[in-house]
Structure formats: structure tokens, C-alpha cells
Design an enzyme around this catalytic site. Structure first.
Site, mmCIF file in Angstrom:
data_model
loop_
_atom_site.group_PDB
_atom_site.id
_atom_site.type_symbol
_atom_site.label_atom_id
_atom_site.label_comp_id
_atom_site.label_asym_id
_atom_site.label_seq_id
_atom_site.Cartn_x
_atom_site.Cartn_y
_atom_site.Cartn_z
ATOM 1 N N LYS A 1 0.872 -1.174 0.000
ATOM 2 C CA LYS A 1 0.000 0.000 0.000
ATOM 3 C C LYS A 1 0.908 1.223 0.000
ATOM 4 O O LYS A 1 2.020 1.179 0.522
ATOM 5 C CB LYS A 1 -0.873 0.011 1.249
ATOM 6 C CG LYS A 1 -2.110 0.858 1.139
ATOM 7 C CD LYS A 1 -3.290 0.080 0.583
ATOM 8 C CE LYS A 1 -4.506 0.973 0.423
ATOM 9 N NZ LYS A 1 -5.714 0.257 0.055
ATOM 10 N N GLY B 1 -21.320 6.698 4.471
ATOM 11 C CA GLY B 1 -20.443 7.066 3.341
ATOM 12 C C GLY B 1 -21.089 6.700 2.016
ATOM 13 O O GLY B 1 -21.328 5.531 1.739
ATOM 14 N N GLY C 1 -19.866 7.326 -1.090
ATOM 15 C CA GLY C 1 -18.869 7.549 -2.135
ATOM 16 C C GLY C 1 -19.018 6.516 -3.236
ATOM 17 O O GLY C 1 -20.106 5.976 -3.472
ATOM 18 N N VAL D 1 -18.174 3.420 -3.531
ATOM 19 C CA VAL D 1 -18.680 2.101 -3.142
ATOM 20 C C VAL D 1 -20.038 2.219 -2.436
ATOM 21 O O VAL D 1 -20.981 1.510 -2.781
ATOM 22 C CB VAL D 1 -17.675 1.372 -2.221
ATOM 23 C CG1 VAL D 1 -18.233 0.019 -1.785
ATOM 24 C CG2 VAL D 1 -16.342 1.181 -2.931
#
Ligand code: NAI
Length: 355
Positions: free
Chosen positions: A78, A181, A183, A185
Site C-alpha cells: 500500500k 459514506g 462515495g 462504493v
């Protein structure tokens, strides 16, 4: 860094500094037993470099487990770029970062994450071959590109399996789900849940998104700081990590937690606290692997129609297996998933457990 709690025998952590373009970034490679580290790049206005380091360490560790359980030939990697994507992101900065990824010679394969879009990943592709999530593709298709729709698909399938396990029912009609959330997804998950007859409570920091969800999904609105307290069947965290902690867990009023956000548990002990309250937690890295499955296959050049989709849909079976295993062993789903991932990592993973 070696003294940080988040440090977990990471193989390699690279600090990238290119002051001429304002770039400060960290690439963390956790376990590379199964292959090169694969995981997205996050751009975020961290409060300080320590917070960025901790994030890179924790996220790359999560990718080790996610890639292993998804059956991918990749280890955990990452990267984080320190900066506000709205203010600090420039093509020169993105290209300089990609050049640094290229210098790693394929030990790290980058994709998009929070703050980095598909278009940004295409800028990466100008300077490195070790990038995925950039192929042109339709949303539901198998041919790569933006991982978010695939993540949402896997999340929905996994959520159905978890609902079947916890509530003993095979449909979502009338099920109450709180989505934190809206967003890339969270929005797509909400759309699928709405189409399946679920009743939604939603929250986002962006008031306009919330209003759109009210209209599109007949969703009830909760304040962002209170969505975890909504009285629902399922809580689906789809914003940022660390939402399940000592403060929020006692306030939850759901029986199942299943969402896309990475690192939802603030600490391992929080998984135990959820179980003690009788709340089933679907480990984030099990249920949110749809995107990485798609981009990994894109990178490997394995994009046969149907194959990627079938692999994403297998997330449902993996969720069922983990929940059943946890029940059989009298342990938490988080610990059952970690154990299953470690078995795939073989001896190195076993040593890690013993340590
Ligand atoms: P995104 O950046 O498109 O959406 C995040 C949304 O959460 C935004 O609308 C933001 O306003 C909202 N938000 C932020 N803080 C909030 C808060 N405190 N309360 C309510 N809403 C808040 O990100 P995306 O792509 O949808 O990802 C969501 C989560 O899933 C992230 O944690 C990400 O790491 C994780 N994830 C995403 C994958 C993908 O394919 N996009 C793959 C695996 C994990």
C-alpha cells in the site's frame, strides 16, 4: 518506525521525497510470500508524517490478508501520498510518484484508493508498468478499470451471505441497513440494496450526496456523527477506517456489521467487544476484496469474460465459510479470517502467529 505498534515485520518501507514537485510519499510492503505487494495509493491530508506511516503500515498489512484470502498471487502493499488531493495533486506529483514505483521494479503494484481516481492511475501509467485499475471497462464488466463497482458487487454478495447466516433469510426485502459514506462504493451498494427492497438510512459529510440518496433510494438521513447509532439490522461502514472502537461499539443498534471501509476495527480487541455484544462482524478485507480481485486480474492480463465476476461472487462463499468457521471454533469472525489467511501464507504466517 520499528517501534510503532502498527509495525508488523514489514519487508520494506520506502520513503519517497521529491521536493521539486511537492511529493512526500510512503510505500509499505508487508508480506510478499505470495507475490509482489499489491494495493492502492491513498492521498490524504494526514495530520503528520507519523499518522501517514501508521496508515501505510496498517493498510499494507490488511492487503496481505485480503490478497491471501482472495486467492491472489500477490502480497500486501500500500502507498500513501501526504497531501490534500483537492489542493496538492498535480500531474507532475503523480508522475514523480509513479516513477518511484517503477524504480521498485515490480515489487510493488499500485492501484487507486481514497483520493486517487482512475484518471490519476492513468497518469501513473505514463511512468510505470506496475499499475492496475486503469483499463477501459464498463461498470459491471470484467475488464478492469475502476475497482469501486466491483468492490460494491462483492460487498453486496457478501452482505447477502451474511444476512442469510445471521437472520436465516435469503432476501433483503424490508431489511434495514445503515450506510455510512455515499462515495464510489457506498453509493453503488445503496443502489443495489434499494433495488433488493432494503430500507436505507444513510449519512455522508457531503450534504448534496445525502440529498440525492434521499431522492434516489427513499433513504432516511442520519447525521454523520450518529449513523452508527441508527436502529437497523445491518450497519455498513463505507467511509474511512477505525469506526468500530470503544466509543462506538456500545452505541451500535444492529446485529450485523458488513461494509467496505478498510481497517474498520480500531484494535483487535474491538472485534471481541462486538462479539461480546452479540453483533456479527464480517471482516472488512474478506468482504471488500472485489476491487482488488478485478485489478489483480487486469495486471496479470487474465481478463476472460466471466472469470473475474465468478471470483468476485465467490466472496459470498468465503463470507459464509468464515462465519461458520468462527461459530464452530467459538472465536470471532475477525480471528477466524486472520487464521484462514495465515494458513494460506504458510510457514511465515505461522511464525507470525507464534510471535
Ligand atoms: P470515496 O472517497 O469515494 O467515498 C467515501 C465517502 O465517505 C465520501 O462520500 C465521503 O464524503 C464520505 N465520508 C467520509 N467521512 C465520513 C464520515 N465521517 N461520515 C460519513 N461519511 C463520510 O471512497 P470509496 O472508494 O467509496 O471507498 C470507501 C471505503 O471503502 C474506503 O475506506 C476505502 O478504503 C474502502 N475500499 C474501497 C475500495 C474501492 O474499490 N473503492 C476497495 C476496498 C476498500
Amino acid at each position: 518506525m520499528f517501534d510503532l505498534e502498527a509495525f508488523d515485520d514489514h519487508r520494506e518501507v520506502v520513503h519517497v521525497c521529491r521536493p521539486e514537485v511537492g511529493l512526500r510519499a510512503i510505500v509499505a510492503l508487508h508480506d510478499t510470500t505470495l507475490g509482489p505487494g499489491l494495493g492502492g495509493c491513498r492521498m490524504w491530508a494526514y495530520t503528520d508524517a507519523r499518522a501517514a506511516t501508521v496508515d501505510a503500515l496498517r493498510l499494507s498489512r490488511g492487503m496481505t490478508f485480503k490478497n491471501a484470502l482472495a486467492g491472489l498471487p500477490f502480497g500486501g502493499g500500500k502507498s500513501v501520498i501526504l497531501g490534500d488531493p483537492a489542493r496538492d495533486k498535480t500531474p507532475a506529483l503523480l508522475e514523480a510518484f509513479a516513477a518511484a514505483v517503477e524504480e521498485l521494479g515490480g515489487r510493488y503494484v499500485v492501484a487507486e484508493d481514497v483520493g486517487i481516481t482512475e484518471d490519476d492511475a492513468r497518469v501513473f501509467a505514463r511512468r510505470t508498468r506496475h499499475v492496475c485499475g486503469v483499463a477501459a471497462g464498463d461498470e459491471g464488466g470484467d475488464d478492469g478499470g475502476d475497482p469501486a463497482p466491483k468492490t460494491a458487487r462483492g460487498l453486496f454478495k457478501g452482505l447477502e451471505a451474511a444476512v442469510s447466516h445471521v437472520f436465516g433469510r435469503d432476501d433483503l426485502d424490508g431489511l434495514r441497513v445503515a450506510v455510512q459514506g455515499l462515495g464510489a462504493v457506498g453509493w453503488k451498494l445503496s443502489a443495489q440494496l434499494h433495488a433488493a427492497g432494503a430500507r436505507l438510512v444513510v449519512a455522508d459529510l457531503d450534504a448534496e450526496r445525502v440529498e440525492r440518496a434521499r431522492a434516489a433510494f427513499a433513504a432516511e438521513i442520519a447525521p454523520a456523527e450518529a449513523i452508527h447509532r441508527a436502529e437497523v439490522d445491518v450497519f455498513a461502514p463505507c467511509a474511512l477506517g477505525g469506526v468500530l472502537d470503544r466509543r462506538t461499539i456500545p452505541e451500535l443498534r444492529c446485529r450485523l456489521v458488513a461494509g467496505a471501509a478498510n481497517n474498520q476495527l480500531a484494535t483487535d480487541a474491538d472485534g471481541d467487544a462486538l462479539a461480546a455484544r452479540g453483533i456479527t462482524y464480517v471482516p472488512d478485507y474478506v468482504i471488500n476484496a472485489g476491487g482488488v480481485i478485478a485489478v489483480a486480474h487486469e495486471y496479470l492480463g487474465e481478463r476472460a469474460a466471466g472469470v473475474v465476476r465468478a471470483k468476485i461472487d465467490r466472496i459470498a462463499a468465503t463470507v459464509s465459510e468464515i462465519l461458520e468457521q468462527a461459530q464452530a471454533d467459538g472465536t470471532t469472525p475477525a480471528r477466524a479470517a486472520d487464521a484462514a489467511a495465515r494458513r494460506r501464507l504458510g510457514r511465515r504466517g505461522e511464525r507470525r502467529r507464534a510471535a
